[in-house]
Design a protein around this motif. Structure first.
Motif, short mmCIF file in Angstrom:
data_model
loop_
_atom_site.label_atom_id
_atom_site.label_comp_id
_atom_site.label_asym_id
_atom_site.label_seq_id
_atom_site.Cartn_x
_atom_site.Cartn_y
_atom_site.Cartn_z
N MET A 141 0.84 -1.20 0.00
CA MET A 141 0.00 0.00 0.00
C MET A 141 0.88 1.25 0.00
O MET A 141 0.58 2.24 -0.67
CB MET A 141 -0.92 0.01 1.23
CG MET A 141 -1.98 -1.08 1.23
SD MET A 141 -2.78 -1.26 2.85
CE MET A 141 -3.69 0.27 2.96
N ILE A 142 1.99 1.18 0.74
CA ILE A 142 2.89 2.34 0.83
C ILE A 142 3.55 2.61 -0.52
O ILE A 142 3.58 3.75 -0.99
CB ILE A 142 3.95 2.10 1.93
CG1 ILE A 142 3.27 2.02 3.31
CG2 ILE A 142 5.00 3.22 1.93
CD1 ILE A 142 4.19 1.53 4.42
N ILE A 143 4.10 1.58 -1.15
CA ILE A 143 4.70 1.72 -2.47
C ILE A 143 4.44 0.43 -3.26
O ILE A 143 5.09 -0.59 -3.01
CB ILE A 143 6.22 2.05 -2.41
CG1 ILE A 143 6.80 2.30 -3.78
CG2 ILE A 143 6.99 1.03 -1.60
CD1 ILE A 143 6.37 3.60 -4.43
N PRO A 144 3.45 0.43 -4.16
CA PRO A 144 3.08 -0.78 -4.90
C PRO A 144 4.25 -1.40 -5.66
O PRO A 144 5.20 -0.71 -6.05
CB PRO A 144 2.00 -0.28 -5.85
CG PRO A 144 1.41 0.91 -5.15
CD PRO A 144 2.58 1.57 -4.46
N LYS A 145 4.15 -2.70 -5.89
CA LYS A 145 5.25 -3.50 -6.42
C LYS A 145 5.78 -3.02 -7.77
O LYS A 145 6.96 -3.21 -8.07
CB LYS A 145 4.82 -4.97 -6.53
CG LYS A 145 3.58 -5.21 -7.39
CD LYS A 145 3.14 -6.65 -7.30
CE LYS A 145 1.87 -6.90 -8.12
NZ LYS A 145 0.71 -6.12 -7.64
N GLN A 146 4.94 -2.40 -8.60
CA GLN A 146 5.39 -1.98 -9.93
C GLN A 146 6.42 -0.85 -9.87
O GLN A 146 7.06 -0.54 -10.89
CB GLN A 146 4.20 -1.56 -10.81
CG GLN A 146 3.41 -0.38 -10.32
CD GLN A 146 2.21 -0.78 -9.48
OE1 GLN A 146 2.25 -1.80 -8.79
NE2 GLN A 146 1.14 -0.01 -9.55
N PHE A 147 6.61 -0.26 -8.71
CA PHE A 147 7.57 0.84 -8.58
C PHE A 147 8.88 0.40 -7.92
O PHE A 147 9.69 1.24 -7.53
CB PHE A 147 6.95 2.00 -7.79
CG PHE A 147 5.67 2.52 -8.39
CD1 PHE A 147 5.68 3.18 -9.61
CD2 PHE A 147 4.45 2.32 -7.76
CE1 PHE A 147 4.51 3.66 -10.17
CE2 PHE A 147 3.27 2.79 -8.31
CZ PHE A 147 3.30 3.46 -9.52
N LEU A 148 9.08 -0.93 -7.80
CA LEU A 148 10.26 -1.44 -7.11
C LEU A 148 11.44 -1.69 -8.04
O LEU A 148 12.43 -2.28 -7.64
CB LEU A 148 9.91 -2.73 -6.36
CG LEU A 148 8.76 -2.67 -5.37
CD1 LEU A 148 8.65 -3.99 -4.62
CD2 LEU A 148 8.90 -1.52 -4.40
N LYS A 149 11.35 -1.25 -9.29
CA LYS A 149 12.39 -1.53 -10.27
C LYS A 149 13.64 -0.69 -10.04
O LYS A 149 14.72 -1.04 -10.48
CB LYS A 149 11.86 -1.30 -11.68
CG LYS A 149 10.69 -2.22 -12.03
CD LYS A 149 10.08 -1.83 -13.36
CE LYS A 149 8.83 -2.67 -13.65
NZ LYS A 149 8.17 -2.25 -14.89
N THR A 150 13.49 0.44 -9.37
CA THR A 150 14.63 1.33 -9.15
C THR A 150 15.41 0.96 -7.89
O THR A 150 14.86 0.38 -6.96
CB THR A 150 14.15 2.79 -9.04
OG1 THR A 150 15.29 3.65 -8.87
CG2 THR A 150 13.22 2.99 -7.86
N ILE A 151 16.71 1.28 -7.91
CA ILE A 151 17.52 1.12 -6.71
C ILE A 151 17.91 2.49 -6.15
O ILE A 151 18.74 2.59 -5.25
CB ILE A 151 18.78 0.27 -6.97
CG1 ILE A 151 19.63 0.88 -8.10
CG2 ILE A 151 18.39 -1.17 -7.29
CD1 ILE A 151 20.98 0.23 -8.26
N LYS A 152 17.29 3.54 -6.71
CA LYS A 152 17.55 4.90 -6.24
C LYS A 152 16.54 5.27 -5.15
O LYS A 152 15.37 4.90 -5.23
CB LYS A 152 17.44 5.90 -7.39
CG LYS A 152 18.50 5.71 -8.47
CD LYS A 152 18.33 6.74 -9.58
CE LYS A 152 19.39 6.54 -10.65
NZ LYS A 152 19.21 7.52 -11.77
#
Length: 201
Positions: free
Chosen positions: A23-34
């Motif tokens: 809910m805090i940050i959905p999985k589709q936005f986990l591609k970045t390491i920044k």
């Protein structure tokens, strides 16, 4: 890491229990390491509709709370998968302190490593702060880490506990790398000694 000493800011009320990391940050936005850039997707599925338009009823979309630096929420905040992107998104949005009755352990630990102060408090004290936050942008809350006190907009003081080592790290802006660099002289001394004792290595 940015130092945390005293924070005087707007508190946004999010009276939900079991707010998980998806809910805090959905999985589709986990591609970045920044660590930067995730704030715009904080609570994405609650903040935006399927067309990408803001949902006006969500607290962080309301004019009074767009600049919130404190979040007041419900029990078991940060549960779910152990993604460090969750505190990254919270911090990038501008929130430096989260107050709730309890936190998931991994999220709780990750907050301290990223310059966010998570404060667990009894439900009745969270209720006081939630009610205060509901007053809007004019009701600013003060979080004093040195004194370990929260002061409501009407002057009521609520003490909180925090681990002494974590407090030290936040006040001095020390993440894991900075803590290691504090021992730089000892590390260099050891390496010089080791090189002299084993020059073939």
């Amino acid at each position: 890491m940015e130092k945390f000493t005293t924070l005087h800011g707007i508190a946004a009320p999010l009276p939900l229990i079991n707010v998980d990391t998806d809910m805090i940050i959905p999985k589709q936005f986990l591609k970045t390491i920044k660590r930067e850039g995730l704030g715009k997707n904080l609570f994405d599925e609650m903040r935006f509709d399927d067309n990408g338009d803001e949902i006006p009823t969500f607290v962080l979309n309301k004019p009074a709370y767009r600049d919130a630096e404190i979040l007041i929420s419900g029990d078991n905040f940060g549960c779910g998968s152990s993604r460090e992107h969750a505190p990254w998104a919270i911090k990038d949005f501008g929130i430096r302190c989260v107050i709730a009755p309890s936190f998931a352990d991994i999220f709780f630990n990750n907050c301290f490593k990223n310059g966010i102060l998570p404060i667990p408090l009894p439900q009745e004290q969270v209720d006081i702060l939630m009610k205060d936050a509901e007053k809007g942008a004019n009701a600013r809350i003060t979080v004093d880490l040195e004194a370990q006190e929260i002061t409501t907009s009407d002057g009521q003081t609520i003490p909180f506990e925090v681990d002494a080592f974590r407090k030290h790290c936040l006040i001095n802006g020390l993440d894991d790398i900075a803590l290691t660099l504090e021992k730089n002289a000892a590390i260099e001394g050891f390496e010089a000694q080791a090189a002299q004792a084993r020059p073939w290595v």
